[in-house]
Design a protein around this motif. Structure first.
Motif, short mmCIF file in Angstrom:
data_model
loop_
_atom_site.label_atom_id
_atom_site.label_comp_id
_atom_site.label_asym_id
_atom_site.label_seq_id
_atom_site.Cartn_x
_atom_site.Cartn_y
_atom_site.Cartn_z
N VAL A 56 0.79 -1.06 0.06
CA VAL A 56 -0.07 0.08 0.05
C VAL A 56 0.90 1.14 0.14
O VAL A 56 1.78 1.29 0.66
CB VAL A 56 -0.83 0.06 1.22
CG1 VAL A 56 -1.72 1.42 1.15
CG2 VAL A 56 -1.74 -1.16 1.39
N LYS A 57 0.47 2.46 -0.78
CA LYS A 57 1.10 3.46 -0.77
C LYS A 57 0.59 4.26 0.08
O LYS A 57 -0.87 4.56 0.10
CB LYS A 57 1.30 4.23 -2.06
CG LYS A 57 2.24 3.49 -3.28
CD LYS A 57 2.55 4.15 -4.27
CE LYS A 57 3.55 3.51 -5.12
NZ LYS A 57 4.18 4.29 -5.96
N ILE A 58 1.15 5.04 1.22
CA ILE A 58 0.51 5.93 2.05
C ILE A 58 1.09 7.37 1.72
O ILE A 58 2.11 7.74 1.49
CB ILE A 58 1.08 5.65 3.78
CG1 ILE A 58 0.53 4.11 3.59
CG2 ILE A 58 0.59 6.47 4.50
CD1 ILE A 58 1.03 3.42 5.00
N HIS A 59 0.18 8.18 1.53
CA HIS A 59 0.52 9.80 1.24
C HIS A 59 1.47 10.30 2.54
O HIS A 59 1.27 9.98 3.50
CB HIS A 59 -0.87 10.27 1.29
CG HIS A 59 -0.72 11.92 0.74
ND1 HIS A 59 0.17 12.81 1.21
CD2 HIS A 59 -1.00 12.24 -0.77
CE1 HIS A 59 -0.11 13.81 0.63
NE2 HIS A 59 -0.30 13.71 -0.56
N GLN A 66 -4.64 6.42 1.54
CA GLN A 66 -3.79 5.15 1.14
C GLN A 66 -4.27 4.78 -0.13
O GLN A 66 -5.50 4.82 -0.45
CB GLN A 66 -3.95 4.31 2.10
CG GLN A 66 -3.46 4.63 3.54
CD GLN A 66 -4.03 3.35 4.71
OE1 GLN A 66 -4.54 2.51 4.39
NE2 GLN A 66 -3.59 3.91 5.93
N LYS A 67 -3.48 4.11 -0.80
CA LYS A 67 -3.60 3.61 -2.46
C LYS A 67 -3.23 2.37 -2.29
O LYS A 67 -1.78 2.20 -2.41
CB LYS A 67 -3.19 4.50 -3.20
CG LYS A 67 -3.37 4.37 -4.49
CD LYS A 67 -2.80 5.34 -5.78
CE LYS A 67 -3.11 4.90 -7.09
NZ LYS A 67 -2.57 5.78 -7.90
N PRO A 68 -3.80 1.13 -2.73
CA PRO A 68 -3.28 -0.13 -2.89
C PRO A 68 -2.25 -0.07 -4.14
O PRO A 68 -2.64 0.74 -5.13
CB PRO A 68 -4.54 -0.94 -3.32
CG PRO A 68 -5.66 -0.24 -2.92
CD PRO A 68 -5.35 0.91 -2.81
N VAL A 69 -1.20 -0.73 -4.17
CA VAL A 69 -0.37 -0.85 -5.52
C VAL A 69 -0.86 -1.99 -6.24
O VAL A 69 -1.58 -2.78 -5.64
CB VAL A 69 1.16 -1.31 -4.63
CG1 VAL A 69 1.98 -1.43 -6.05
CG2 VAL A 69 1.56 -0.41 -3.96
N GLU A 70 -1.00 -1.91 -7.52
CA GLU A 70 -1.63 -2.59 -8.68
C GLU A 70 -0.91 -4.09 -8.28
O GLU A 70 -1.43 -5.07 -8.56
CB GLU A 70 -1.28 -2.08 -9.77
CG GLU A 70 -2.08 -2.75 -10.91
CD GLU A 70 -3.71 -3.06 -10.70
OE1 GLU A 70 -4.13 -4.52 -11.03
OE2 GLU A 70 -4.45 -2.27 -10.04
N ALA A 71 0.55 -4.06 -8.34
CA ALA A 71 1.16 -5.23 -8.03
C ALA A 71 0.56 -6.05 -6.97
O ALA A 71 0.66 -7.21 -7.05
CB ALA A 71 2.60 -5.00 -7.90
N ALA A 72 0.50 -5.54 -5.81
CA ALA A 72 -0.25 -6.10 -4.81
C ALA A 72 -1.55 -6.87 -5.23
O ALA A 72 -1.75 -8.01 -4.55
CB ALA A 72 -0.57 -5.40 -3.68
N ARG A 73 -2.32 -6.21 -5.90
CA ARG A 73 -3.69 -6.72 -6.03
C ARG A 73 -3.45 -8.00 -7.15
O ARG A 73 -4.02 -8.80 -6.99
CB ARG A 73 -4.54 -5.78 -7.07
CG ARG A 73 -5.07 -4.50 -6.11
CD ARG A 73 -5.94 -3.80 -7.06
NE ARG A 73 -6.31 -2.69 -6.23
CZ ARG A 73 -6.47 -1.38 -6.66
NH1 ARG A 73 -6.23 -1.09 -8.09
NH2 ARG A 73 -7.11 -0.44 -5.84
N ASN A 78 -3.08 -13.76 -8.16
CA ASN A 78 -2.23 -14.95 -8.39
C ASN A 78 -2.11 -15.96 -7.23
O ASN A 78 -2.12 -17.14 -7.73
CB ASN A 78 -1.04 -14.40 -8.93
CG ASN A 78 -0.85 -13.54 -10.17
OD1 ASN A 78 -1.67 -13.74 -10.86
ND2 ASN A 78 0.36 -13.39 -10.59
N VAL A 79 -1.79 -15.64 -5.91
CA VAL A 79 -2.07 -16.55 -5.03
C VAL A 79 -3.24 -17.37 -4.84
O VAL A 79 -3.07 -18.46 -4.62
CB VAL A 79 -1.57 -15.59 -3.73
CG1 VAL A 79 -2.04 -16.48 -2.52
CG2 VAL A 79 -0.20 -15.25 -3.67
N ASN A 80 -4.33 -16.76 -5.03
CA ASN A 80 -5.47 -17.24 -4.99
C ASN A 80 -5.70 -18.28 -6.14
O ASN A 80 -6.19 -19.55 -5.98
CB ASN A 80 -7.00 -16.31 -5.17
CG ASN A 80 -6.93 -15.65 -3.85
OD1 ASN A 80 -6.66 -16.12 -2.67
ND2 ASN A 80 -7.45 -14.24 -3.57
N ALA A 81 -5.30 -17.99 -7.36
CA ALA A 81 -5.52 -18.76 -8.45
C ALA A 81 -4.31 -20.09 -8.22
O ALA A 81 -4.83 -21.19 -8.75
CB ALA A 81 -5.10 -18.17 -9.81
#
Length: 108
Positions: A56-59, A66-73, A78-81
């Protein structure tokens, strides 16, 4: 470790696990093994990036923003798959295993 190395190691590991499986079943799940290896390799790259960026990126001046990082999503997807693919592969292994003789067989 390079992504291609992770892929090769994971695929080799899965193929070794399936050596004693009925050849028809092993052929049936060949694509799933390749998919599992691909997901593992992709996540190794994402994981390295996330070690630097975090999930997460924090201002800097307003921690409430806060903004989730796309790579984290993508990592979580991928982990779930990967978990679903491994569960499916495990199901094939479980059905392939011969059940040990049951003591109750004597009473039939």
């Amino acid at each position: 470790m390079e992504k291609s190395e992770v892929y090769s190691q994971e695929l080799a590991k899965l193929q070794a696990i399936f050596t004693d499986v009925d050849p028809a079943k092993a052929q049936l799940v060949e694509g799933l093994m390749e998919d599992a290896a691909f997901l593992k390799a992709e996540n190794s790259v994402l994981k390295q990036a996330l070690k630097t960026t975090g999930m997460v990126k924090i201002h800097p001046s307003n921690p409430d923003l806060q903004k989730p990082v796309e790579a984290a999503r993508q990592y979580l997807k991928n982990v779930n798959a990967y978990a679903v693919v491994v569960k499916t592969l495990n199901g094939v292994l479980s059905k392939n295993a011969l059940d040990p003789e049951d003591d109750m067989d004597e009473f039939e």
